[in-house]
Motif scaffolding. Sequence first.
Motif, PDB file in Angstrom:
ATOM      1  N   MET A   1       0.600  -0.986  -0.471  1.00  0.00           N
ATOM      2  CA  MET A   1       0.514   0.060  -0.043  1.00  0.00           C
ATOM      3  C   MET A   1       1.051   1.083   0.094  1.00  0.00           C
ATOM      4  SD  MET A   1      -2.776   0.989   2.178  1.00  0.00           S
ATOM      5  CE  MET A   1      -4.242  -0.367   2.958  1.00  0.00           C
ATOM      6  N   ASN A   2       0.527   2.416  -0.407  1.00  0.00           N
ATOM      7  CA  ASN A   2       1.373   3.581  -0.709  1.00  0.00           C
ATOM      8  C   ASN A   2       0.460   4.518   0.074  1.00  0.00           C
ATOM      9  OD1 ASN A   2       3.056   2.563  -2.640  1.00  0.00           O
ATOM     10  ND2 ASN A   2       2.653   2.513  -3.883  1.00  0.00           N
ATOM     11  N   LEU A   3       1.493   5.473   0.528  1.00  0.00           N
ATOM     12  CA  LEU A   3       0.475   6.688   1.580  1.00  0.00           C
ATOM     13  C   LEU A   3       0.828   7.814   1.108  1.00  0.00           C
ATOM     14  CD1 LEU A   3      -0.978   7.800   4.512  1.00  0.00           C
ATOM     15  CD2 LEU A   3       2.011   7.147   5.191  1.00  0.00           C
ATOM     16  N   LEU A   4       0.209   9.081   1.071  1.00  0.00           N
ATOM     17  CA  LEU A   4       1.163  10.107   0.347  1.00  0.00           C
ATOM     18  C   LEU A   4       0.819  11.361   1.825  1.00  0.00           C
ATOM     19  CD1 LEU A   4       2.600  12.360  -1.663  1.00  0.00           C
ATOM     20  CD2 LEU A   4      -0.112  12.393  -2.164  1.00  0.00           C
ATOM     21  N   VAL A   5       1.906  11.391   1.856  1.00  0.00           N
ATOM     22  CA  VAL A   5       2.124  12.570   3.664  1.00  0.00           C
ATOM     23  C   VAL A   5       2.196  14.064   2.892  1.00  0.00           C
ATOM     24  CG1 VAL A   5       2.105  13.796   5.501  1.00  0.00           C
ATOM     25  CG2 VAL A   5       2.481  10.853   4.400  1.00  0.00           C
ATOM     26  N   VAL A   6       1.064  15.084   2.798  1.00  0.00           N
ATOM     27  CA  VAL A   6       1.018  15.969   2.225  1.00  0.00           C
ATOM     28  C   VAL A   6       1.169  16.901   3.323  1.00  0.00           C
ATOM     29  CG1 VAL A   6      -0.006  17.784   0.624  1.00  0.00           C
ATOM     30  CG2 VAL A   6      -0.253  15.563   0.017  1.00  0.00           C
ATOM     31  N   ASP A   7       2.026  18.052   3.348  1.00  0.00           N
ATOM     32  CA  ASP A   7       2.009  19.276   4.357  1.00  0.00           C
ATOM     33  C   ASP A   7       3.238  20.035   4.188  1.00  0.00           C
ATOM     34  OD1 ASP A   7       2.242  21.147   7.010  1.00  0.00           O
ATOM     35  OD2 ASP A   7       1.414  18.856   8.215  1.00  0.00           O
ATOM     36  N   ASP A   8       2.909  21.602   3.913  1.00  0.00           N
ATOM     37  CA  ASP A   8       4.012  22.227   3.769  1.00  0.00           C
ATOM     38  C   ASP A   8       4.797  23.210   5.570  1.00  0.00           C
ATOM     39  OD1 ASP A   8       2.318  22.966   5.982  1.00  0.00           O
ATOM     40  OD2 ASP A   8       1.891  25.698   4.539  1.00  0.00           O
ATOM     41  N   GLU A   9       5.107  21.995   6.403  1.00  0.00           N
ATOM     42  CA  GLU A   9       5.928  21.937   7.395  1.00  0.00           C
ATOM     43  C   GLU A   9       6.073  20.632   7.121  1.00  0.00           C
ATOM     44  OE1 GLU A   9       6.110  24.485   9.241  1.00  0.00           O
ATOM     45  OE2 GLU A   9       4.328  25.624   8.943  1.00  0.00           O
ATOM     46  N   ILE A  10       7.093  20.496   7.209  1.00  0.00           N
ATOM     47  CA  ILE A  10       8.042  19.507   6.605  1.00  0.00           C
ATOM     48  C   ILE A  10       8.779  18.787   8.101  1.00  0.00           C
ATOM     49  CG2 ILE A  10      10.687  19.105   5.833  1.00  0.00           C
ATOM     50  CD1 ILE A  10       9.106  20.331   3.959  1.00  0.00           C
ATOM     51  N   TYR A  11       8.952  19.258   8.811  1.00  0.00           N
ATOM     52  CA  TYR A  11       9.088  19.159  10.275  1.00  0.00           C
ATOM     53  C   TYR A  11       7.529  18.022  10.692  1.00  0.00           C
ATOM     54  CZ  TYR A  11      13.080  21.630  10.886  1.00  0.00           C
ATOM     55  OH  TYR A  11      14.393  22.247  10.898  1.00  0.00           O
ATOM     56  N   ALA A  12       6.788  18.896  10.295  1.00  0.00           N
ATOM     57  CA  ALA A  12       5.324  17.551  10.289  1.00  0.00           C
ATOM     58  C   ALA A  12       5.790  16.021   9.481  1.00  0.00           C
ATOM     59  CB  ALA A  12       4.476  18.439   9.750  1.00  0.00           C
ATOM     60  N   ILE A  48      -2.059   5.390  -5.601  1.00  0.00           N
ATOM     61  CA  ILE A  48      -2.133   6.759  -4.090  1.00  0.00           C
ATOM     62  C   ILE A  48      -3.198   5.357  -3.521  1.00  0.00           C
ATOM     63  CG2 ILE A  48      -1.904   8.179  -2.365  1.00  0.00           C
ATOM     64  CD1 ILE A  48       1.004   7.832  -4.062  1.00  0.00           C
ATOM     65  N   ASP A  49      -3.366   4.833  -2.226  1.00  0.00           N
ATOM     66  CA  ASP A  49      -3.742   4.388  -1.605  1.00  0.00           C
ATOM     67  C   ASP A  49      -4.524   4.814  -0.460  1.00  0.00           C
ATOM     68  OD1 ASP A  49      -3.402   1.281  -3.982  1.00  0.00           O
ATOM     69  OD2 ASP A  49      -1.642   1.802  -2.332  1.00  0.00           O
ATOM     70  N   MET A  50      -3.283   5.709   0.001  1.00  0.00           N
ATOM     71  CA  MET A  50      -3.933   6.651   1.720  1.00  0.00           C
ATOM     72  C   MET A  50      -3.227   7.656   1.340  1.00  0.00           C
ATOM     73  SD  MET A  50      -3.943   5.264   5.389  1.00  0.00           S
ATOM     74  CE  MET A  50      -4.048   4.040   5.478  1.00  0.00           C
ATOM     75  N   LEU A  51      -3.676   8.966   1.439  1.00  0.00           N
ATOM     76  CA  LEU A  51      -3.706  10.077   1.443  1.00  0.00           C
ATOM     77  C   LEU A  51      -3.827  10.064   3.010  1.00  0.00           C
ATOM     78  CD1 LEU A  51      -3.082  13.124   0.262  1.00  0.00           C
ATOM     79  CD2 LEU A  51      -5.535  13.110  -0.470  1.00  0.00           C
ATOM     80  N   LEU A  52      -2.807  11.645   3.751  1.00  0.00           N
ATOM     81  CA  LEU A  52      -2.332  11.837   4.715  1.00  0.00           C
ATOM     82  C   LEU A  52      -2.110  12.727   4.811  1.00  0.00           C
ATOM     83  CD1 LEU A  52      -2.898  11.918   7.806  1.00  0.00           C
ATOM     84  CD2 LEU A  52      -0.220  10.897   8.295  1.00  0.00           C
ATOM     85  N   CYS A  53      -2.543  14.663   5.358  1.00  0.00           N
ATOM     86  CA  CYS A  53      -3.091  15.789   4.899  1.00  0.00           C
ATOM     87  C   CYS A  53      -2.738  16.652   6.603  1.00  0.00           C
ATOM     88  CB  CYS A  53      -3.192  16.338   3.660  1.00  0.00           C
ATOM     89  SG  CYS A  53      -5.388  16.174   3.745  1.00  0.00           S
TER      90      CYS A  53
END
Length: 82
Positions: A1-12, A48-53
């Motif tokens: 499974m592929n997860l995509l993490v999207v956030d403008d905070e690199i530390y997050a 992408i199977d899952m998105l976390l943003c």
Amino acid sequence: MNLLVVDDEIYAIEGIRLLLDWKKNGIDNIFDAASIAEAKDIFSREKIDMLLCDIELVEELSRLTSQPVIAEGRVNNPEEVS
């Protein structure tokens, strides 16, 4: 499974990567994007199977995928939510 993490905070993004044993939980690949443009590029190249943003990006990201984007947030100060 592929997860995509999207956030403008690199530390997050880095924190999320360290949060869990992703492989043990069925996530084979983690992709990350620091902007909508980067996320769009990843969606065009990868399945992408899952998105976390970031909750602020949900509406815009929902236009990039045919899958529903489920938004859930924990708010410490409800009066700040519009």
